[in-house]
Scaffold this active site. Structure first.
Site, short mmCIF file in Angstrom:
data_model
loop_
_atom_site.label_atom_id
_atom_site.label_comp_id
_atom_site.label_asym_id
_atom_site.label_seq_id
_atom_site.Cartn_x
_atom_site.Cartn_y
_atom_site.Cartn_z
N ASP A 199 -9.10 6.04 -1.37
CA ASP A 199 -8.07 6.63 -2.22
C ASP A 199 -8.76 7.26 -3.43
OD1 ASP A 199 -8.84 4.49 -3.79
OD2 ASP A 199 -6.82 3.69 -4.08
N TYR A 257 -5.99 6.41 4.83
CA TYR A 257 -6.16 5.42 3.76
C TYR A 257 -5.34 4.15 4.06
CZ TYR A 257 -5.27 2.69 -0.31
OH TYR A 257 -5.13 1.61 -1.14
N GLU A 283 0.82 -1.21 0.00
CA GLU A 283 0.00 0.00 0.00
C GLU A 283 0.85 1.26 0.00
OE1 GLU A 283 -3.03 0.30 -0.64
OE2 GLU A 283 -3.68 -1.77 -0.47
#
Length: 362
Positions: A145, A127, A44
């Site tokens: 996102d 996020y 991520e």
């Protein structure tokens, strides 16, 4: 969000249609092979502002070099930056390196599984926290996102400006309303996947979309107008002169950037920002390098021009060749290296393009 869109949406059917599509069509990505929170975290962080195809080889190499939190915690920063070299946004790598040390010290090497704890880690924003919690731990937290905002702005007809930070709260609330509590991992990944593959920024493939029957923008014909996003300010252009300096033994001078700010702690060839005066670039290079590094140099011809674009800045670099006549002393941030010795040093992309001009090792 349009109230009628919210009211008309059959949430359970929307979840089912989205999840069934994802189960059938999801891409085979290396970080999906298991739900290791550390690997999800690494992926991520890498995927922020970077395309999936670019990330895959970096991710594979990174987890091969640093397969666990302990391995990354023990690594020298320079080796971490070298593994990140070319991905850009290097503060992501430094923050990740710092944060895994926090996890080892505070949480015995186990990535925390609560919103309050995970949000305290360096570089882990809302996020990333939501992505790790939902994907690795099955916690029904939103992971909002750009892809998710685009998808939901169209599904729910949300006309708030996604460039404004406060708008994220609207989308987080929307995800909390929609998210599957049975499978939050797949739900969040499915929203991201839909945005990446089908509900794209321009020319979305609405006829292939598994949830178009739930989409208010598709019904209204407004999918091309959503999401609303104001333009960023214009990028500043900076003129730079860089120089490949070789001494009589064929060793090249390199310099380590400051540990703060843009491209912190990466190595580079000596360079200066050019001031528009009557003094030539060559003279400015001579004067500045003598002042900054105690280096006496001769500047020869220019050998290439490189343009490098950041989100807020454009570097236009003229690269010169030259001779290092004298250097007062080498330091921790100023070294002379040959072509073989330079290999472990992490360089930003703009300076990687200059490596081919250094003298070959004998």
């Amino acid at each position: 969000m349009k109230e009628e869109a919210k009211n008309q949406l059959d949430i359970q059917q929307f979840r089912d249609d989205l999840l069934n599509w994802f189960i059938a069509e999801q891409r085979d990505l290396p970080w999906r092979k298991d739900k290791d929170p550390y690997k999800v975290w690494v992926s991520e962080i890498m995927l922020q502002q970077t395309k999936v195809d670019t990330v895959i080889p970096y991710f594979n190499r990174f987890v091969e070099l640093f397969p666990t939190i302990d391995a990354l915690s023990d690594a020298e920063e320079e080796k971490v930056l070298k593994a990140w070299e070319g991905l850009g946004y290097y503060s992501r790598a430094r923050n990740l390196h710092t944060a895994v040390k926090e996890v080892r010290e505070k949480y015995a090497g186990v990535v925390p599984n609560t919103p309050a704890e995970i949000a305290t880690l360096r570089g882990v924003g809302p996020y990333t926290a939501g992505a790790i919690l939902s994907i690795a731990y099955g916690v029904p937290e939103p992971a909002v996102d750009g892809n998710v905002m685009r998808v939901l702005s169209r599904i729910l007809s949300i006309w708030e400006d996604i460039a404004k930070p406060k708008t994220r709260k609207t989308f987080e609330a929307a995800v909390r309303m929609l998210i599957s509590h049975e499978n939050p991992s797949y739900f969040n990944q499915a929203l991201m996947e839909l945005g990446a593959l089908i509900c794209t920024p321009s020319s979305p493939s609405c006829l292939l979309c598994p949830v178009r029957e739930h989409c208010q923008a598709f019904m209204d014909g407004t999918q091309g107008e959503l999401p609303v996003k104001t333009k960023n300010k214009k990028q500043k252009t900076v003129q730079i002169a860089a120089i490949i300096l070789a001494d009589e033994d064929g060793r090249t001078l390199i310099h380590k950037r400051s540990d703060k700010g843009l491209l912190a702690n990466l190595w580079e060839f000596p360079n200066i920002e050019i001031v528009q005066t009557i003094t030539s670039e060559a003279e400015q290079l001579k004067e500045e390098l003598q002042s900054l590094y105690g280096a006496t140099i001769e500047v020869e011809e220019s050998i290439t021009r490189i343009e490098h674009v950041f989100s807020h800045l454009i570097w236009q670099i003229t690269v010169y060749k030259g001779k290092l006549v004298k250097l007062e002393e080498e330091t921790d941030t100023l070294r002379k290296v040959n072509a073989r010795e330079i290999e472990p040093y992490p360089f930003p992309v703009s300076h990687q393009k200059m490596l081919k001009f250094i003298p070959e090792s004998e």
